[in-house]
Design an enzyme around this catalytic site. Structure first.
Site, short mmCIF file in Angstrom:
data_model
loop_
_atom_site.label_atom_id
_atom_site.label_comp_id
_atom_site.label_asym_id
_atom_site.label_seq_id
_atom_site.Cartn_x
_atom_site.Cartn_y
_atom_site.Cartn_z
CE LYS A 83 -4.34 1.34 2.24
NZ LYS A 83 -5.27 1.28 3.72
O1 G3P Z 1 -8.09 1.88 4.40
C1 G3P Z 1 -8.16 3.40 4.76
C2 G3P Z 1 -8.96 3.38 5.84
O2 G3P Z 1 -8.36 2.87 6.91
C3 G3P Z 1 -9.06 5.04 6.40
O3 G3P Z 1 -10.17 4.99 7.13
O4 G3P Z 1 -11.62 5.79 9.00
O5 G3P Z 1 -9.19 6.44 8.96
O6 G3P Z 1 -10.63 7.56 7.33
P1 G3P Z 1 -10.52 6.31 8.08
#
Ligand code: G3P
Length: 217
Positions: A83
């Site tokens: 990633k």
């Molecule tokens: O995969 C990306 C994701 O984990 C981000 O999520 O909730 O931190 O915006 P968030």
């Protein structure tokens, strides 16, 4: 649409995997840090639980550092996906790793142009952040739809992972908009399984049965 879980918590992964609905796992530095465990130990454990793509994220800012980390991540297991953040350095790393047949997931994508660049660099996956877009009053689902239109129009193989999902509605709308995959936090899975009429129906069936035949042991 395939379902990934967005977590580094092995108990949560085990739980959703046991339902037979889990196709892969995504992690990020925040999620790994939250578990307070060694990066490689956690990822190795995840590879033993799920037979599907598992994203581990690089932390370098420069292409050379990302490429080195990416090669290390890819060596861990054939299912590992590297990633990489959506920056110019990140795209250099993606194109180098793609030439080595290493799978990549370009993360922190917020626009269709960013997704197009990632796809042209050879990314296996792009991860538009629906929740973070909608936090700032942008339509994250429209971005998913726009990216899907472009990928289809130009017959690009890159797959969309709808990420940063905060609600069951964002999950459903991602499927409707054509995301190939959604990566779903455990808490959103838990909410999306439930419907009050399902619970009510189970209670009523049980009560009717017990009234007619008594309690089963
Ligand atoms: O995969 C990306 C994701 O984990 C981000 O999520 O909730 O931190 O915006 P968030």
């Amino acid at each position: 649409m395939k379902l990934f879980i967005d977590t580094a918590n092995v108990e949560h992964i085990r739980d959703i995997a046991s339902l037979g609905i889990l196709d892969g796992v995504t992690t990020n530095p925040t999620l790994i840090a939250k578990e307070g465990r060694d990066f490689k130990t956690v990822l190795n454990e995840i590879t033993s639980l799920v037979d599907g793509p598992i994203s581990g994220e690089v932390i370098s800012d420069d292409a050379q550092g990302m490429i080195k980390e990416g090669r290390d991540i890819a060596k861990m297991h054939p299912n590992m996906v590297v990633k990489i953040p959506m920056t110019k350095e990140g795209l250099k790393a993606v194109s180098t790793l793609a030439n080595e047949n290493i799978k990549t997931n370009v993360t922190l994508v917020f626009s269709a142009n960013q997704a197009l660049f990632a796809a042209r660099a050879g990314a296996t996956y792009v991860s538009p952040f629906v929740g973070r877009l909608e936090d700032t009053l942008h339509d994250g689902i429209e971005v998913i739809r726009d990216i899907r239109d472009i990928l289809d129009l130009y017959e690009l193989d890159t797959q969309i992972i709808s990420a940063s999902i905060r609600t069951p509605q964002q999950l459903f709308r991602s499927a409707q908009a054509g995301a190939h995959i959604a990566t779903v936090p455990y808490a959103v899975f838990e909410k999306a399984f439930k419907h009050p009429l399902t619970d009510k129906g189970i209670d009523a069936f049980k009560a009717d049965w017990e009234e007619a035949f008594g309690k089963s042991k």
